[in-house]
Design a protein around this motif. Structure first.
Motif, mmCIF file in Angstrom:
data_model
loop_
_atom_site.group_PDB
_atom_site.id
_atom_site.type_symbol
_atom_site.label_atom_id
_atom_site.label_comp_id
_atom_site.label_asym_id
_atom_site.label_seq_id
_atom_site.Cartn_x
_atom_site.Cartn_y
_atom_site.Cartn_z
ATOM 1 N N GLN A 112 45.304 29.468 35.353
ATOM 2 C CA GLN A 112 45.932 29.765 36.637
ATOM 3 C C GLN A 112 47.076 28.777 36.855
ATOM 4 O O GLN A 112 46.946 27.585 36.615
ATOM 5 N N ASP A 140 44.518 40.764 38.085
ATOM 6 C CA ASP A 140 43.976 39.536 38.675
ATOM 7 C C ASP A 140 43.333 39.891 40.010
ATOM 8 O O ASP A 140 44.020 40.093 41.011
ATOM 9 N N TYR A 142 41.072 37.974 41.553
ATOM 10 C CA TYR A 142 40.499 36.772 42.165
ATOM 11 C C TYR A 142 41.496 35.967 42.990
ATOM 12 O O TYR A 142 41.171 35.491 44.067
ATOM 13 N N ARG A 143 42.714 35.812 42.483
ATOM 14 C CA ARG A 143 43.686 34.972 43.180
ATOM 15 C C ARG A 143 44.247 35.701 44.393
ATOM 16 O O ARG A 143 44.745 36.832 44.258
ATOM 17 N N ALA A 146 47.704 37.848 44.463
ATOM 18 C CA ALA A 146 48.162 38.093 43.090
ATOM 19 C C ALA A 146 48.715 39.510 42.951
ATOM 20 O O ALA A 146 49.747 39.735 42.310
ATOM 21 N N ALA A 194 43.603 37.580 35.292
ATOM 22 C CA ALA A 194 43.395 36.427 36.163
ATOM 23 C C ALA A 194 43.476 35.134 35.365
ATOM 24 O O ALA A 194 43.094 35.074 34.194
#
Length: 450
Positions: A112, A140, A142-143, A146, A194
């Motif tokens: 990341q 991605d 999770y971020r 993103a 991610a």
């Protein structure tokens, strides 16, 4: 990047220039300095050891001993070894292999913050310039933001982006995106995964399963050049898990020492395929070992400079400008157009470093702020003044200086620059027999006559 290494290597070469012939003593002293320069540049110590041994073996050969210009031969040997550790002269493996049955699937991987998402956009732009249809995949999940970031990049490029905000299954998103790419006849599918640590077992398993699900043609590991040897170590760990096909090194315009670029191919066994040279989507280059070696040694990279010019400057605009220069000379409007053409090619600093002989110059006095000051002065002129510099009397110059936040001396300096440019054009035209049409051959003839 490479500025410190470049300075140290050139100091070594300068000392050798004073030697009449090369011998064990002066070559060992030179190699000692080269070794220290490479280690200080954060190059992997095993790579340094191999590099020094290879250079020593070649430098102490009979051909070099008999040479009347030992410094030049030594520079060539160092250059050749740099090319080898960066990937070698024959660098076919660095090119993206397009699938004969589209789409070509490219999966991005890395930590990341390494610049994966931006690199995905830059890679899409690279292919779109080749008239390829591209689908970006927001993998991605999770971020925060993103997906928004990738969609923003897609809008800037005019490129389609596949996303599924409801799904929390990255593997399924990649599979669905591949089906969509086939349905919509895309040439290239770029999956932005991610960011993850190589020690995070769950996330590493996820990216391995993603690879198995879509069977990508290319797995590109994105590494941050600013992290030095850490980037090399992480790249090796990712490669052990994913068997990457190549590496993208980002932030090559930064002030890192350059060790990652010099070590990563040798340590991972995987080729550097692209480098990011700035924040703009256009600041992205295919990697060539010979060109990079030339930059490291301060010899410039004229091939990349020409390629940038071809991409950034319309041929018709260039021809129109050349014709006007030859016939009437330039005015301030033309000067403004020239600056804009140059700015499309990247920062002035990055352009200067591609020009042979200018890579070692102190850029303190030559930076993009000079462009801004010049633009401010020209924008403070009326249209008539821009097209006819003879109108600029003392009162007008004072008004222009006030309007641009500069002083009269700055305005006079710009006027003198324009006059000098036009004076040179008149000299060129005279030496070329009064021709109004300039071409590259004529330019070369002119330079020879100087």
């Amino acid at each position: 990047m490479f500025t410190t290494l470049n300075d140290k290597l050139n100091a070594v070469f300068s000392k050798l220039k004073k030697q009449v012939r090369i011998d064990d003593e002066n070559i060992n002293e030179a190699l000692k300095q080269v070794r220290m320069a490479l280690l200080e540049a954060d190059v992997n110590f095993k790579v340094v050891k191999t590099f020094i041994n290879n250079v020593r073996e070649k430098a102490l050969g009979e051909e070099v001993r008999k040479s009347l210009t030992p410094d030049q031969v030594f520079i060539k040997i160092v250059n050749d070894e740099l090319v080898d550790i960066l990937g070698g002269k024959d660098y076919k493996e660095a090119k993206i292999k397009l699938n004969s049955n589209p789409p070509t699937v490219i999966m991005m991987a890395g930590l990341q913050g390494s610049g994966k998402t931006t690199s995905a956009g830059k890679l899409a732009n690279f292919f779109m310039k080749q008239s390829k249809s591209v689908l970006l995949v927001a993998g991605d999940i999770y971020r925060p933001a993103a997906i928004d970031q990738l969609e923003t990049l897609g809008r800037q490029l005019g490129c389609d982006v596949y996303s599924d905000r409801e799904s929390k299954d990255a593997v399924k998103i990649a599979k669905d995106a591949l089906a969509h790419a086939k349905k919509t006849a895309k040439d290239i599918l770029i999956i932005d995964t991610a960011g993850r640590l190589h020690i995070d077992e769950n996330l590493m398993n996820e990216i391995v399963r993603t690879k198995e699900a879509v069977n990508p043609d290319e797995v590109l590991f994105v590494a941050d050049a600013m992290t030095g040897q850490d980037a090399v170590n992480v790249a090796k760990s990712f490669n052990d898990m994913l068997d990457a096909t190549g590496i993208i090194l980002t932030k090559m315009d930064g002030d890192a020492r350059g060790g990652a670029a010099l070590s990563i191919k040798e340590v991972t066994g995987k080729p550097l395929k692209f480098i990011g040279t700035g924040e703009k989507l256009t600041e992205f280059e295919q990697f060539y070992p010979d060109r990079m070696a030339s930059r490291i040694l301060g010899m410039g990279d004229i091939v990349t400079l020409v390629e940038r010019a071809q991409e950034s400057i319309e041929e018709g605009d260039a021809e129109e400008m050349a014709a006007k220069m030859a016939k009437h000379g330039l005015d301030f409007e033309d000067m403004l157009k020239q600056f804009r053409m140059i700015k499309k090619m990247g920062s002035l600093d990055s352009i200067m470093r591609l020009i042979p002989g200018l890579g070692n110059m102190n850029m303190g006095e030559i930076d993009d702020r000079q462009f801004k000051k010049t633009e401010a002065i020209i924008f403070s002129m009326t249209l008539k003044e821009r097209r006819n510099g003879k109108l600029l009397n003392a009162n007008r110059k004072k008004r222009i200086a006030r309007g641009s936040g500069t002083n009269v001396a700055d305005v006079n300096r710009l006027v003198n620059q324009l006059n000098q440019m036009n004076k040179m054009m008149k000299q060129m035209k005279k030496k070329l027999g009064g021709s109004n049409k300039l071409n590259p051959a004529m330019m070369r003839d002119f330079l020879k006559m100087k």
